[in-house]
Design an enzyme around this catalytic site. Structure first.
Site, PDB file in Angstrom:
ATOM      1  N   HIS A   7     -84.734   0.669  22.231  1.00 52.34           N
ATOM      2  CA  HIS A   7     -83.245   1.475  22.262  1.00 52.34           C
ATOM      3  C   HIS A   7     -81.737   0.920  22.623  1.00 52.34           C
ATOM      4  O   HIS A   7     -82.700  -0.559  23.375  1.00 52.34           O
ATOM      5  CB  HIS A   7     -83.505   2.893  23.444  1.00 52.34           C
ATOM      6  CG  HIS A   7     -83.546   2.253  24.380  1.00 52.34           C
ATOM      7  ND1 HIS A   7     -84.993   2.823  25.339  1.00 52.34           N
ATOM      8  CD2 HIS A   7     -83.003   2.730  25.341  1.00 52.34           C
ATOM      9  CE1 HIS A   7     -85.265   2.531  26.256  1.00 52.34           C
ATOM     10  NE2 HIS A   7     -83.714   2.497  26.411  1.00 52.34           N
ATOM     11  N   GLU A  43     -80.737  12.319  29.738  1.00 48.47           N
ATOM     12  CA  GLU A  43     -79.663  11.649  28.226  1.00 48.47           C
ATOM     13  C   GLU A  43     -80.882  12.204  27.334  1.00 48.47           C
ATOM     14  O   GLU A  43     -81.251  13.145  27.316  1.00 48.47           O
ATOM     15  CB  GLU A  43     -81.280  10.250  28.933  1.00 48.47           C
ATOM     16  CG  GLU A  43     -82.462  10.725  29.506  1.00 48.47           C
ATOM     17  CD  GLU A  43     -84.174   9.710  27.991  1.00 48.47           C
ATOM     18  OE1 GLU A  43     -83.665   8.872  29.301  1.00 48.47           O
ATOM     19  OE2 GLU A  43     -83.824   9.805  27.442  1.00 48.47           O
ATOM     20  N   GLN A  60     -80.072   5.808  23.006  1.00 51.91           N
ATOM     21  CA  GLN A  60     -80.604   6.588  24.550  1.00 51.91           C
ATOM     22  C   GLN A  60     -78.903   6.792  24.592  1.00 51.91           C
ATOM     23  O   GLN A  60     -78.068   5.603  25.605  1.00 51.91           O
ATOM     24  CB  GLN A  60     -80.741   5.996  25.847  1.00 51.91           C
ATOM     25  CG  GLN A  60     -81.639   6.406  26.705  1.00 51.91           C
ATOM     26  CD  GLN A  60     -82.211   5.688  27.348  1.00 51.91           C
ATOM     27  OE1 GLN A  60     -82.065   3.659  27.433  1.00 51.91           O
ATOM     28  NE2 GLN A  60     -83.714   6.361  27.673  1.00 51.91           N
ATOM     29  N   HIS A  84     -77.184  -1.172  28.201  1.00 50.28           N
ATOM     30  CA  HIS A  84     -78.554  -2.419  27.806  1.00 50.28           C
ATOM     31  C   HIS A  84     -79.146  -1.526  27.149  1.00 50.28           C
ATOM     32  O   HIS A  84     -78.942  -1.413  26.201  1.00 50.28           O
ATOM     33  CB  HIS A  84     -79.845  -1.424  29.440  1.00 50.28           C
ATOM     34  CG  HIS A  84     -80.264  -0.117  29.527  1.00 50.28           C
ATOM     35  ND1 HIS A  84     -79.413   0.657  29.578  1.00 50.28           N
ATOM     36  CD2 HIS A  84     -81.329  -0.170  28.757  1.00 50.28           C
ATOM     37  CE1 HIS A  84     -80.569   2.449  29.943  1.00 50.28           C
ATOM     38  NE2 HIS A  84     -81.552   1.273  28.801  1.00 50.28           N
ATOM     39  N   GLU A 134     -84.390  -4.057  29.076  1.00 48.57           N
ATOM     40  CA  GLU A 134     -85.302  -3.281  29.479  1.00 48.57           C
ATOM     41  C   GLU A 134     -86.621  -3.505  29.043  1.00 48.57           C
ATOM     42  O   GLU A 134     -86.195  -4.043  27.354  1.00 48.57           O
ATOM     43  CB  GLU A 134     -84.709  -1.816  29.351  1.00 48.57           C
ATOM     44  CG  GLU A 134     -85.999  -0.643  29.800  1.00 48.57           C
ATOM     45  CD  GLU A 134     -85.285   0.668  29.431  1.00 48.57           C
ATOM     46  OE1 GLU A 134     -84.183   1.071  29.098  1.00 48.57           O
ATOM     47  OE2 GLU A 134     -86.555   1.577  29.304  1.00 48.57           O
TER      48      GLU A 134
END
Ligand code: V0V
Ligand code: CO
Length: 146
Positions: A7, A43, A60, A84, A134
């Site tokens: 994502h 989220e 996301q 991110h 991530e």
């Protein structure tokens, strides 16, 4: 092995308005939504496509749930935008250990709970050319439905 973009995390001030923008502009629907108290976010996951490793790629959308959350701090400094990028892997523990061995700071000793029952960890943006990165291992299909 990192096998997909799981994502892209996008920080926003108003989750409902941002979800509506993505629906009205692109036709993307909410696949899943949840509150993650540990991370301090509400989220919504918008599924973009399935991937050849059996996973999928999502946007996301993230709204902070408290003023001291990492996303609230980031929004106060930068305003809305890409927060991110997350790479998917079958084995987040092994990937994190391997990347730590290359001198990149992995933020958690052990992976933590992420969206849809996944296990996640983060790499420090200052060690990744300015990108908060991530690593994600999705939950098995059965448990992601709970
Ligand atoms: C901070 N910096 C960033 C950044 N956040 N750079 C690029 N992208 C970001 N998102 C830079 C910042 O500009 C500073 O640079 C420096 O890092 C230190 O930042 P800070 O503002 O002082 O903040 P810190 O150090 O308190 O926290 C930064 C870190 C923190 C990365 C350590 O945000 C963190 O732990 N993030 C991981 C958790 C997270 O983000 N959770 C929300 C998503 P200068 O100014 O010194 O040059 S939760 C999620 O994705 C879930 C649940 C999921 O996917 O399932
Ligand atoms: Co994320």
């Amino acid at each position: 092995m990192l096998t997909r973009i799981d994502h892209i995390g996008i920080a926003c001030f108003d989750l409902d308005k941002t979800v509506e923008f993505y629906r009205a502009t692109y036709g993307f629907e909410v696949f899943h939504s949840e509150v993650n108290e540990e991370q301090g976010v509400r989220e919504a996951m918008l599924k973009i496509n399935d991937t050849s490793d059996g996973g999928a790629s999502y946007l996301q959308l993230l709204e902070p749930t408290r003023e001291d959350s990492t996303v609230a701090k980031w929004l106060a400094k930068n305003g809305e935008g890409v927060h991110h990028i997350a790479f998917g892997t079958a084995d987040v523990d092994a990937e994190a250990a391997d990347i730590r061995g290359k001198g990149v700071r992995v933020l958690y000793e052990e992976p933590r709970r992420g969206s849809m029952g996944s296990r996640i960890t983060f790499l420090h943006p200052k060690d990744c050319h300015g990108v908060l990165t991530e690593l994600v291992t999705s939950a098995p299909v059965e448990s992601s439905e709970h």
